[in-house]
Design an enzyme around this catalytic site. Structure first.
Site, PDB file in Angstrom:
ATOM      1  N   LYS A 115       0.820  -1.215   0.000  1.00 37.92           N
ATOM      2  CA  LYS A 115       0.000   0.000   0.000  1.00 37.92           C
ATOM      3  C   LYS A 115       0.852   1.262   0.000  1.00 37.92           C
ATOM      4  O   LYS A 115       0.487   2.281  -0.592  1.00 37.92           O
ATOM      5  CB  LYS A 115      -0.944  -0.001   1.202  1.00 37.92           C
ATOM      6  CG  LYS A 115      -2.080  -1.014   1.069  1.00 37.92           C
ATOM      7  CD  LYS A 115      -3.138  -0.821   2.148  1.00 37.92           C
ATOM      8  CE  LYS A 115      -4.327  -1.730   1.901  1.00 37.92           C
ATOM      9  NZ  LYS A 115      -5.410  -1.539   2.886  1.00 37.92           N
ATOM     10  N   LYS A 207      -7.881  -9.070  -9.856  1.00 37.50           N
ATOM     11  CA  LYS A 207      -8.940  -9.178  -8.863  1.00 37.50           C
ATOM     12  C   LYS A 207     -10.027  -8.137  -9.133  1.00 37.50           C
ATOM     13  O   LYS A 207      -9.739  -7.012  -9.533  1.00 37.50           O
ATOM     14  CB  LYS A 207      -8.342  -8.963  -7.458  1.00 37.50           C
ATOM     15  CG  LYS A 207      -9.263  -9.334  -6.315  1.00 37.50           C
ATOM     16  CD  LYS A 207      -8.526  -9.229  -4.985  1.00 37.50           C
ATOM     17  CE  LYS A 207      -9.433  -9.561  -3.817  1.00 37.50           C
ATOM     18  NZ  LYS A 207      -8.728  -9.448  -2.514  1.00 37.50           N
ATOM     19  N   LYS A 210     -13.123  -2.097  -6.961  1.00 38.30           N
ATOM     20  CA  LYS A 210     -13.889  -0.865  -7.150  1.00 38.30           C
ATOM     21  C   LYS A 210     -13.063   0.205  -7.850  1.00 38.30           C
ATOM     22  O   LYS A 210     -13.613   1.160  -8.412  1.00 38.30           O
ATOM     23  CB  LYS A 210     -14.360  -0.325  -5.797  1.00 38.30           C
ATOM     24  CG  LYS A 210     -13.272   0.327  -4.966  1.00 38.30           C
ATOM     25  CD  LYS A 210     -13.806   0.877  -3.673  1.00 38.30           C
ATOM     26  CE  LYS A 210     -12.737   1.649  -2.908  1.00 38.30           C
ATOM     27  NZ  LYS A 210     -12.367   2.923  -3.545  1.00 38.30           N
TER      28      LYS A 210
END
Length: 346
Positions: A115, A207, A210
């Site tokens: 991240k 994957k 959103k």
């Protein structure tokens, strides 16, 4: 788990645009778990702010996750449903665990590295310490089981390490205060059959997310029946018919993904899907998948729209859940303060 009452804790971040992957990978499993366990379901909004958030959107996203829980079948009276920031003991225990966990432990967390990317110096301390807050989320209720996906297994292992170190470091006080050999359980991962990894409808190697710019890459939980049908029919496939055995799906990521979605929605083995549709063209299979997806998801979408149209009702559910959660969490924190040697209000 010996000496501890069985309790499940699970949390979902309010990231907006919940999709089929969120439903099959987490929320549908939560519905099943409530049949066999006492469950606490948390919208983890403190975790959400480890990265920038628009506060005008965050409230709606918290309510959307709550609506998804209830629309999917989670009973907020039988279980505890709340948002994390309403129970301050999460943050308080997280600080205690910041003082228990070691820098080396957190530095090995692969999710932080992913991240933060290359610009780790500019990542927030909160993102780095995310796993200690996750440990606090679980252990403030002394939960014994946690449903986890592949991306959270390492964090659960850290939660177990933190619990063990706390128990070891303050073993004398824990025993003296009558808590037995250990105060915190070491939470176990709760595995419910093979994990369903839902991939993009436009690229079977990625994957479902959103953040994908194409809305046709995912089925959102708020999509109506017509939109669901359109997205399934437009899903990427290959020209070959469906195979009759699982090995025939190797090297065919889009076919493998659609078979996996069908199997998960009907709660059946993937091989059983191929037994039924092996040799069929995708046009036939997609027709059956449309019917199944609409039958399963359209009622959830409708109920979510009904619930989110009444934010006061959702807020009342969250407030009730927070009150019940805090009754448990405050007892834990009083014990922890005594174990640590703090002077607290009687």
């Amino acid at each position: 788990m010996a000496g501890f009452e069985e309790l499940v804790f699970s949390g979902v971040q309010p990231t907006g645009n919940l999709h089929l992957g969120n439903y099959l990978g987490a929320i549908s499993r939560f519905v099943t778990m409530q049949e066999n366990y006492s469950c606490i379901y948390c919208v983890v909004d403190l975790h959400a702010i480890t990265v920038p958030q628009d506060p005008r959107l965050l409230k709606d996203q918290i309510r959307e996750v709550t609506a998804a829980f209830i629309a999917a079948g989670i009973d907020p009276k039988k279980n505890i449903v709340f948002n994390q920031s309403q129970v301050p003991q999460h943050a308080e225990l997280a600080w205690v665990f910041n003082c228990v966990a070691r820098m080396g432990w957190l530095s090995r967390m692969t999710q932080f590295k992913e991240k933060a990317g290359k610009d780790r110096e500019n990542a927030s301390v909160g993102l780095f310490a995310y796993p200690t807050l996750m440990a606090a989320d679980i252990l403030v209720y002394r939960a014994t089981h946690v449903p986890v996906g592949d991306d959270q297994k390492q964090h659960l292992e850290l939660s177990r390490d933190i619990a063990q170190k706390f128990n070891n470091d303050w073993a004398e006080m824990i025993a003296e205060l009558g808590h037995g050999a250990e105060y915190f359980p070491q939470p176990e991962p709760l595995i419910q059959g093979p994990a369903t990894r839902i991939m993009s409808l436009r690229d079977g190697t990625k994957k479902m997310s959103k953040s994908d710019p194409s809305d046709y890459s995912r089925i959102n939980l708020t999509d109506n029946a017509d939109t669901i049908a359109q997205k399934v029919r437009k899903a990427k496939t290959d020209p070959e018919p469906l195979p009759g055995a699982l090995e025939g799906l190797e090297g065919r990521p889009e076919a493998d993904n659609l078979v996996g979605i069908f199997a998960a929605l009907r709660d059946m083995p993937r091989q059983s899907v191929l037994d039924e549709f092996g040799g069929a063209q995708f046009s036939t299979f997609k027709g059956a998948l449309v019917d199944l997806a609409v039958e399963t998801l359209a009622p959830i979408a409708g109920e979510m729209r009904r619930l989110t149209a009444d934010p006061g009702h959702i807020d009342a559910i969250l407030a009730d859940g927070a009150g019940r959660a805090e009754a448990i969490a405050s007892k834990t924190m009083n014990d922890v303060r005594d174990i640590l040697g703090f002077v607290r209000r009687p």
